[in-house]
Design an enzyme around this catalytic site. Sequence first.
Site, PDB file in Angstrom:
ATOM      1  N   HIS A 251       0.831  -1.202   0.000  1.00 40.40           N
ATOM      2  CA  HIS A 251       0.000   0.000   0.000  1.00 40.40           C
ATOM      3  C   HIS A 251       0.866   1.253   0.000  1.00 40.40           C
ATOM      4  O   HIS A 251       1.815   1.352   0.777  1.00 40.40           O
ATOM      5  CB  HIS A 251      -0.907   0.028   1.232  1.00 40.40           C
ATOM      6  CG  HIS A 251      -2.033  -0.943   1.169  1.00 40.40           C
ATOM      7  ND1 HIS A 251      -2.755  -1.337   2.277  1.00 40.40           N
ATOM      8  CD2 HIS A 251      -2.590  -1.609   0.118  1.00 40.40           C
ATOM      9  CE1 HIS A 251      -3.687  -2.193   1.925  1.00 40.40           C
ATOM     10  NE2 HIS A 251      -3.601  -2.377   0.614  1.00 40.40           N
ATOM     11  N   TYR A 260      -8.284  -2.080   7.733  1.00 36.48           N
ATOM     12  CA  TYR A 260      -8.351  -3.455   8.254  1.00 36.48           C
ATOM     13  C   TYR A 260      -8.523  -3.484   9.772  1.00 36.48           C
ATOM     14  O   TYR A 260      -8.907  -4.515  10.324  1.00 36.48           O
ATOM     15  CB  TYR A 260      -7.115  -4.239   7.830  1.00 36.48           C
ATOM     16  CG  TYR A 260      -7.088  -4.514   6.343  1.00 36.48           C
ATOM     17  CD1 TYR A 260      -7.996  -5.409   5.775  1.00 36.48           C
ATOM     18  CD2 TYR A 260      -6.202  -3.856   5.506  1.00 36.48           C
ATOM     19  CE1 TYR A 260      -8.002  -5.643   4.411  1.00 36.48           C
ATOM     20  CE2 TYR A 260      -6.200  -4.094   4.133  1.00 36.48           C
ATOM     21  CZ  TYR A 260      -7.100  -4.986   3.595  1.00 36.48           C
ATOM     22  OH  TYR A 260      -7.111  -5.208   2.245  1.00 36.48           O
TER      23      TYR A 260
END
Length: 279
Positions: A251, A260
């Site tokens: 990312h 998350y």
Amino acid sequence: MTSIISYLEKRMRISNRSEATVVSYSRAVIKLSEFHGVLPKDLAIDQIIDFLWYLQHDQGLQWRTLKIYAAGLRYYYQEMLLDSALASQIPYPKEKPSLPKVISREELQQVFDGCINFKHKVMFRLIYSVGLRRTELVNLRLTDIETKDGKMRIRICNSKGGKDRYTILSHTILLELRDYVVQCRPKRYLFNGRIKGTPMSKGGVRHALLMAVKRSGLDKNINLHTLRHCFASHALEDGLTIKTLQYLLGHQSIHTTLIYLHISDIPLSKAFNPLDRWS
């Protein structure tokens, strides 16, 4: 129109745009031209907005897909026609972010057990154990598995954004991969297609997972990205730091990884009720 698209694709490839971006941006320009029946250079902003409206309300495209269309059209008018004023007027759709969908570890095991092909089982367990994207999986080469000098890592080449990175290699998966290599003897790519030495197709990987899910008996919409989401969520629950997870997933922004935290059990497992701490 053919020459326009050919030049557009050359321009993007010279700029090291990913092949997925080349395809998506070219499709946006082609569809716009087909919708109005004229070349894009002859269109005004109102006509471009009419096209995007058609995609959203008549075709029912989601905001993520619309964003790609808008980005492709912006690129064309900005970089190809040098019309910055028009490009800046092309609106991006408002984002409607949703939480990634994950399944439990028990349900994951059911999916793995649903694989009747050992190659497919190893493949899906590798995706989950590393958090791979589908493109990253099919592009893996045998030489990307690095275990010499005590290393336990996988090299991910030319991933999203054209970036390379290293990620972790599970000891369990390494043993399974060794058995798989002995049985299937892949060439060049870790997971070959029908012809050895060529990569497995993305459609082939997707179909194999659909069949595994069907045989598992799970009545859930599980796709390849679900396995990646499960890796991220379970890794956080097992103590991996958010910064390390960001790197492993590839990312660019930490904000993408932070989502998350909302789907793992970390917030609840670490939480406490202040009333229970009164003496």
